[in-house]
Design a protein around this motif. Structure first.
Motif, mmCIF file in Angstrom:
data_model
loop_
_atom_site.group_PDB
_atom_site.id
_atom_site.type_symbol
_atom_site.label_atom_id
_atom_site.label_comp_id
_atom_site.label_asym_id
_atom_site.label_seq_id
_atom_site.Cartn_x
_atom_site.Cartn_y
_atom_site.Cartn_z
ATOM 1 N N ARG A 95 0.831 -1.218 0.000
ATOM 2 C CA ARG A 95 0.000 0.000 0.000
ATOM 3 C C ARG A 95 0.857 1.256 0.000
ATOM 4 N NH1 ARG A 95 -3.169 -2.473 3.899
ATOM 5 N NH2 ARG A 95 -2.212 -1.220 5.528
ATOM 6 N N GLN A 153 -10.411 -3.212 4.149
ATOM 7 C CA GLN A 153 -8.985 -3.178 3.858
ATOM 8 C C GLN A 153 -8.472 -4.521 3.347
ATOM 9 O OE1 GLN A 153 -6.484 -0.305 5.229
ATOM 10 N NE2 GLN A 153 -6.135 -1.171 3.214
ATOM 11 N N ASN A 157 -6.557 -5.104 -0.140
ATOM 12 C CA ASN A 157 -5.182 -5.618 -0.206
ATOM 13 C C ASN A 157 -5.048 -6.701 -1.248
ATOM 14 O OD1 ASN A 157 -4.308 -3.963 1.788
ATOM 15 N ND2 ASN A 157 -4.580 -5.446 3.425
ATOM 16 N N SER A 232 -3.133 1.656 12.084
ATOM 17 C CA SER A 232 -3.948 0.446 12.130
ATOM 18 C C SER A 232 -3.873 -0.243 13.496
ATOM 19 C CB SER A 232 -3.525 -0.521 11.019
ATOM 20 O OG SER A 232 -2.154 -0.799 11.123
#
Lengths: 245, 242
Positions: A95, A153, A157, A232
């Motif tokens: 990312r 998320q 990913n 996170s």
């Protein structure tokens, strides 16, 4: 062989604490290399007989283009590691690599245009390398757009990793196709500097700059990953301790 | 190994081969039947192709000399866009009614199910586009030498476009507004096909042998045919998990 280090990489906390010690060193080496490269390249390297001083932009342009391409592979390999070993940290690296790579590609395009104006007399030429870089930028932007589209998320990913891997297969094909297309359409009036052999007195500062850009890239990537970890893992105790401290 | 064991293994492998074949065949037939029931999905890309081609003389120039110069590239770009727009719905209804989930849960490999689906997609969009392309070539005053190569290059090229584009369709199937995003992520991957497709037609118009570019298109197709279903299957698994 001991694989412990590899499994430890999967722990955000371990990664964060370990890199905390590396970051200042990495930054100082990077800054030193960049400073030496810039002063040497812009100040002391000889002037080009045909292009005058305008060629000096290669000290930014070439390293940026180098890292833009290498950055795609960093992103794709990180994505592949994420898919194969289900490693959360590796997705974080993937990312982080996308926007950094996109910015470097953009930088390479802009510096190329700035150099093209005095040398070729135009901002934009449909040259093979320029076109390939533009498509690389589109590939990066596609990944960033895909990342932003998912609510979850985890899914984002995986989707980005698959797209990055598909892109990896495609990049050599795209590069070769564009190269072939260019030779088909354009008369060989434009010769890039890279084609002719570059004098060592110009090449050494360029090598220093490339090394500096590698350092800068690693630093930016780690910085981004660390910020991502803090965000996170913001609910965990160890992050709270770091933030309070 | 006893002879009965060996025999049962041979039987098992034979039955799995036949069931693989029947899976391919039944998915193929099902998809074709659905496609022929929803004929608008087949006709719309052709209408899009026709309408955008009509825009070109209006926007550029109705002069035959100008149009014939641009025709190979224009026809290829517009066919590519028509293909791209048709991809959005490829897995959508299967995703929404749960068929996709059953495909993934089934004992048959997803690879072959996907392969059949994409082949039908090409049969119902790429092939019709290829068939009408020479007609639109007339509208853009494409020189007569270009018709057969246009046909051949689109035939091979749109098949590759279907396979590569299906990766994007599989990645974005769970998103509510996937259409534009699908185009964004797939278009850079279409560049090589466009380059060699349009070049084949241009070569033919200029009177140069075009076999080599056609062969490259064939190579792209072979690569996409083998590798793309892997990525599509992976992307579909991911989309259904969400």
């Amino acid at each position: 062989m001991n694989w412990q280090w590899f499994h430890r990489l999967g722990s955000p906390r371990w990664f964060y604490e370990k890199t905390s010690r590396w970051m200042p060193w990495l930054l100082s080496v990077t800054l030193l290399l960049l400073a030496v490269g810039v002063v040497w390249g812009l100040g002391y390297a000889p002037m080009d007989s045909k292009q005058g001083n305008s060629y000096r932009i290669i000290y930014i342009h070439v390293p940026a283009a180098f890292l833009a391409l290498a950055g795609y592979y960093v992103m794709a390999i990180a994505g592949a590691v994420g898919i194969i070993w289900q490693m959360k940290m590796s997705y974080t690296v993937m990312r982080a690599a996308a926007p950094i790579g996109a910015v470097l590609t953009f930088l390479a395009l802009v510096t190329g245009a700035l150099w093209g104006k005095p040398t070729w007399g135009t901002w934009w030429v449909w040259d093979a390398r320029i076109t390939s870089m533009l498509i690389l930028l589109f590939l990066y932007l596609g990944i960033i757009a895909l990342q932003g589209a998912y609510q979850q998320q985890r899914t984002a990913n995986k989707a980005c990793a698959i797209l990055a891997l598909v892109g990896t297969v495609n990049i050599p094909i795209i590069y070769k196709s564009v190269d072939w297309w260019f030779t088909l359409h354009q008369p060989a009036t434009l010769k890039l500097v890279g084609e002719s052999s570059i004098d060592p007195s110009m090449a050494y500062p360029l090598l220093v700059m490339i090394a500096g850009f590698y350092g800068l890239y690693s630093w930016l990537l780690m910085h981004w990953v660390r910020a991502d970890i803090l965000q996170s893992e913001s609910k965990t105790q160890w992050v709270k301790e770091i933030v309070v401290k | 190994m006893s002879s009965s064991q060996a025999e049962s293994q041979v039987n098992a492998s034979r039955s799995s081969a036949t069931s693989l074949y029947s899976t391919l065949f039944s998915v193929f037939r099902r998809e074709l039947r659905i496609a022929f029931r929803q004929q608008s999905d087949m006709i719309n890309p052709i209408l899009f192709f026709l309408m955008v081609v009509t825009m070109m003389p209006l926007g550029i120039s109705p002069q035959a000399s100008v149009l014939s110069e641009l025709a190979p590239g224009l026809l290829w770009v517009i066919a590519l866009l028509a293909c791209l727009l048709s991809l959005d719905g490829l897995f959508r209804s299967d995703y929404e009614d749960g068929t996709l989930e059953q495909c993934i849960l089934s004992t048959q490999p997803l690879y072959f199910i996907v392969l059949a689906k994409v082949m039908v997609h090409w049969l119902t969009t790429g092939l019709p586009l290829t068939l009408v392309a020479p007609l639109l070539g007339v509208l853009l005053s494409l020189p007569t030498d270009g018709f057969v190569p246009l046909w051949l290059s689109l035939m091979l090229g749109t098949a590759t476009l279907s396979f590569v584009g299906a990766i994007g369709a599989a990645l974005t199937v769970s998103l509510r507004k996937g259409g534009l995003l699908l185009s964004l992520i797939i278009m850079p991957l279409y560049v090589p096909v466009l380059i060699f497709g349009a070049s084949t037609v241009r070569y033919a118009v200029e009177g140069v042998a075009y076999g080599s570019t056609l062969a490259v298109l064939g190579g792209f197709f072979a690569l996409a045919f083998v590798l793309a279903p892997l990525a599509i299957a992976g992307a579909l698994r991911m989309s259904v998990e969400e």
